[in-house]
Structure formats: structure tokens, C-alpha cells
Design an enzyme around this catalytic site. Structure first.
Site, PDB file in Angstrom:
ATOM      1  N   ARG A  36      22.141  89.886  36.087  1.00  0.00           N
ATOM      2  CA  ARG A  36      21.924  88.570  35.953  1.00  0.00           C
ATOM      3  C   ARG A  36      23.270  88.185  35.240  1.00  0.00           C
ATOM      4  NH1 ARG A  36      17.623  84.215  36.865  1.00  0.00           N
ATOM      5  NH2 ARG A  36      17.621  85.055  38.856  1.00  0.00           N
ATOM      6  N   HIS A  65      22.278  86.162  45.684  1.00  0.00           N
ATOM      7  CA  HIS A  65      20.958  86.229  45.112  1.00  0.00           C
ATOM      8  C   HIS A  65      20.258  87.078  45.734  1.00  0.00           C
ATOM      9  CE1 HIS A  65      17.811  86.191  42.148  1.00  0.00           C
ATOM     10  NE2 HIS A  65      17.355  84.244  42.096  1.00  0.00           N
ATOM     11  N   GLN A  77      16.502  87.683  46.235  1.00  0.00           N
ATOM     12  CA  GLN A  77      15.773  86.179  46.300  1.00  0.00           C
ATOM     13  C   GLN A  77      15.446  85.756  47.845  1.00  0.00           C
ATOM     14  OE1 GLN A  77      14.856  83.313  44.378  1.00  0.00           O
ATOM     15  NE2 GLN A  77      13.828  83.248  46.667  1.00  0.00           N
ATOM     16  N   ASP A 115      18.070  73.817  46.695  1.00  0.00           N
ATOM     17  CA  ASP A 115      17.964  74.886  45.565  1.00  0.00           C
ATOM     18  C   ASP A 115      18.030  73.241  44.888  1.00  0.00           C
ATOM     19  OD1 ASP A 115      18.081  76.185  43.999  1.00  0.00           O
ATOM     20  OD2 ASP A 115      19.238  77.146  44.383  1.00  0.00           O
ATOM     21  N   CYS A 128      13.439  78.043  46.030  1.00  0.00           N
ATOM     22  CA  CYS A 128      13.706  79.165  45.302  1.00  0.00           C
ATOM     23  C   CYS A 128      12.830  79.282  43.776  1.00  0.00           C
ATOM     24  CB  CYS A 128      15.229  79.687  45.299  1.00  0.00           C
ATOM     25  SG  CYS A 128      16.250  78.756  44.346  1.00  0.00           S
ATOM     26  N   ARG A 155       8.040  87.605  45.407  1.00  0.00           N
ATOM     27  CA  ARG A 155       9.745  88.537  45.013  1.00  0.00           C
ATOM     28  C   ARG A 155       9.376  89.840  43.863  1.00  0.00           C
ATOM     29  NH1 ARG A 155      13.857  86.211  42.368  1.00  0.00           N
ATOM     30  NH2 ARG A 155      14.127  87.500  41.614  1.00  0.00           N
TER      31      ARG A 155
HETATM   32  N1   CP Z   1      14.225  82.014  41.268  1.00  0.00           N
HETATM   33  C1   CP Z   1      14.527  83.313  40.731  1.00  0.00           C
HETATM   34  O1   CP Z   1      15.986  83.503  41.064  1.00  0.00           O
HETATM   35  O2   CP Z   1      14.174  82.046  39.235  1.00  0.00           O
HETATM   36  P1   CP Z   1      13.960  82.799  37.806  1.00  0.00           P
HETATM   37  O3   CP Z   1      15.496  82.135  37.223  1.00  0.00           O
HETATM   38  O4   CP Z   1      13.274  82.267  37.006  1.00  0.00           O
HETATM   39  O5   CP Z   1      14.703  84.639  37.744  1.00  0.00           O
HETATM   40  N1  NVA Z   2      21.243  78.408  41.927  1.00  0.00           N
HETATM   41  C1  NVA Z   2      20.372  78.886  41.562  1.00  0.00           C
HETATM   42  C2  NVA Z   2      19.220  79.645  41.094  1.00  0.00           C
HETATM   43  C3  NVA Z   2      18.194  80.068  40.793  1.00  0.00           C
HETATM   44  C4  NVA Z   2      16.943  80.986  40.836  1.00  0.00           C
HETATM   45  C5  NVA Z   2      20.887  78.574  39.783  1.00  0.00           C
HETATM   46  O1  NVA Z   2      21.964  79.408  40.145  1.00  0.00           O
HETATM   47  O2  NVA Z   2      20.673  78.660  38.938  1.00  0.00           O
END
Ligand code: CP
Ligand code: NVA
Length: 309
Positions: free
Chosen positions: A105, A132, A135, A225, A265, A293
Site C-alpha cells: 500500500r 485499488h 477493493q 467514497d 469501500c 474483502r
Molecule cells: N477499504 C479499505 O481498503 O480499507 P482500509 O483502508 O481499512 O484497508
Molecule cells: N479513496 C480512499 C480509499 C480508502 C480505502 C483513499 O485512498 O484514502
């Protein structure tokens, strides 16, 4: 002959048939899990998790997946010196001597691209500024579970054209879902990404509007989101102002079809992009979404690691 390592950096890396295959493995493993069976398909396998940003769902669901499948995981923090102590090439080449898969990440998408370029094991994007994919795959799995099909449905995206939106668009494009985006102009997909989408999924029907009511009218799924993603905190006040008309609230949901579901999400910024009454309301499927997930990623890991053998 050197075998090509498969990665999942964006959903451009999977064909429609491969996504269907992952769904069907996930479905099988989910139904076994519900009966108390945790099939150890990946004994002794090791997964590394490299996270530059916080996470609940991605981190814990991947760790739980690997434990259920008989493997183990290593959550790697700053002490590995990821990105600072040595070159990305050295880091990736060495780490992939020890582990079978890396979930990363990152802030910059280019970081996961570089990891994948040098790693000798699969790299899975666990969220970057661009995409993502886990997701979106899990969400498509949830939609398939709820409606019994994907092709021909409409998904309304309300809000920022961000990483989650881009991955959903790629998935919807390949699997025959129509997408209607209600997004203010500066936050829509850029021309380069639209061109990639057209190349990757020529049949994809993507409608863009600035009217959330128009977007939700024919939709089976209404998705939003956060307005401010991780890393964009400095823009939060401006984004709150610009996105205010795009809140998913009861008044907007009143324009949706009966039977439409609400998806997010998570984590949600309640009172911004969604109100409590919608996210906690009868149309909301956000907890099933979050649960999936884990189930979907189990299918993904089983498929991806089996493919390496
Ligand atoms: N939706 C998602 O990826 O959540 P987290 O940021 O908690 O991993
Ligand atoms: N768009 C959000 C998604 C988090 C799971 C971010 O990137 O913070």
C-alpha cells in the site's frame, strides 16, 4: 525457461475470464468457510505486507486469508527501510527471496510498479493513489452475490473520480456493467485514463454527469467514497465545499430504484460523502462488502500463487 511472474497492480492485469475464475474460487472457499472448513491450500507460503498508509480492512483481511489458507504473513513497518535504506531494486530483489507474495500500500503508484519490476514473486497493489484493484474485485464479487449476475447492471458512482473509482471502472468495463459517474469536472477521469479504458474494454458504457439524481435513477448499485483520500488532507476544506452537492443522503436515495443497494469501500467520513441514515440504512451492504474483502482475496491468493507453480 524463466516463468513470467504475474502481478496485480491494476485490473488491467486480469482478463474477464481470470476475474470470473477468481470469483468462483472465492465463492467455493467462502461456502466452505461458512461450514467451518478452512482449506489449507497454501501451506508454508509467506506473504509480506508493506504499508505506507494506515489500513484496517486490507491489512487484516489479507492476514486472515493467509492464516486460513495455512500460510503466514509478515507486516513490515518502517524498520525495513522500505524506500529509504537501499534502492527499490535491491529491496524488492532481496525481499522476494524470502516471501511468496508481497502486498503493498503506497502513496505513489510508481512505487508498486517499481516493486513489481524487480520482485521475483507476485506483487499485489493494496491501494495506491491510482488504483485499488482488490477493493474493486471484492465489490464486483459482492454485486454478483447480491444480484446473481453482473452483465447489464448499472453502477452509479457519486463523488471523486479516485483510485477506487478507477479500479471499479476497469472491472465494470471488462464485466459488462454500465457506470454512471456524478463527479465535478476537475475530479473526473483524465483523458489518458479514458483512452486506456476504451482500449481495455471497448464495449464499456461510461456516462459522466454533474447531476447525482440523474446518476442514481437507473442504478442497481449506488457507490461513494471519501471526498479526501489519504494523502490529500491539505485539500480537505476545498474538497468539502466542492463535493457538498454530491452527498449520498436519504433525499438522493429517494430517487433510486427499489432494490438498489448502497456501497462504500470504507472507512467512511460520515456526514460528508454519506449520512448515517444511508450507511446504516436498509439498502446499505457495506459490512458484507468489507467481509468479502477476505473471501475474495482468498480466491485471489489461491489463484495467483497456484499460477506461480
Ligand atoms: N477499504 C479499505 O481498503 O480499507 P482500509 O483502508 O481499512 O484497508
Ligand atoms: N479513496 C480512499 C480509499 C480508502 C480505502 C483513499 O485512498 O484514502
Amino acid at each position: 525457461m524463466v516463468k513470467k511472474v504475474r502481478h496485480l497492480l491494476t485490473l488491467a492485469d486480469l482478463s474477464a475470464a481470470e476475474m470470473e475464475r477468481i470469483f468462483s474460487i472465492a465463492e467455493d472457499l467462502k461456502s466452505k468457510w461458512a461450514k467451518g472448513i478452512r482449506e489449507p491450500l497454501l501451506p508454508g507460503r509467506v506473504m509480506a505486507l508493506l504499508f505506507e498508509k494506515p489500513s484496517l480492512r486490507t491489512r487484516v483481511s489479507f492476514e486472515a486469508c493467509m492464516a486460513h489458507l495455512g500460510g503466514s504473513s509478515l507486516f513490515l513497518g518502517q524498520e525495513t527501510g522500505f524506500g529509504t535504506r537501499e534502492t527499490m531494486a535491491d529491496f524488492a530483489r532481496v525481499l522476494s527471496q524470502y516471501v511468496d507474495v508481497i502486498v503493498a500500500r503506497t502513496y505513489r503508484h510508481q512505487t508498486v510498479v517499481e516493486l513489481a519490476q524487480y520482485a521475483q514473486c507476485p506483487v499485489i497493489n493494496g491501494l495506491s493513489d491510482l488504483a485499488h484493484p482488490c477493493q474493486a474485485l471484492a465489490d464486483l464479487f459482492t454485486i454478483r452475490e447480491l444480484f446473481g449476475r453482473l452483465r447489464g447492471l448499472t453502477l452509479a458512482w457519486i463523488g471523486d473520480g479516485n483510485n477506487v473509482a478507477r479500479s471499479l471502472a476497469r472491472g465494470c468495463g471488462k464485466l459488462g456493467i454500465r457506470m454512471v459517474m456524478a463527479t465535478p469536472p476537475p475530479y473526473r477521469f483524465d483523458e489518458a485514463f479514458l483512452e486506456e479504458l476504451r482500449r481495455d474494454a471497448p464495449e464499456f458504457e461510461l456516462v459522466v454527469t454533474d447531476d447525482p439524481v440523474e446518476a442514481v435513477q437507473d442504478a442497481a448499485v449506488i457507490y461513494t467514497d471519501v471526498w479526501t483520500s489519504m494523502g490529500q488532507e491539505a485539500e480537505a476544506a476545498q474538497r468539502r465545499r466542492i463535493f457538498a452537492p454530491y452527498q449520498v443522503n436519504a433525499a438522493l436515495m429517494a430517487h433510486a430504484q427499489k432494490g438498489a443497494v448502497f456501497m462504500h469501500c470504507m472507512p467512511a467520513h460520515r456526514g460528508e460523502e454519506v449520512t448515517d441514515e444511508v450507511i446504516d440504512g436498509p439498502q446499505s451492504v457495506v459490512i458484507q462488502q468489507a467481509a468479502n474483502r477476505m473471501h475474495l482475496q482468498k480466491g485471489l491468493l489461491a489463484w495467483l500463487l497456484a499460477a506461480q507453480n
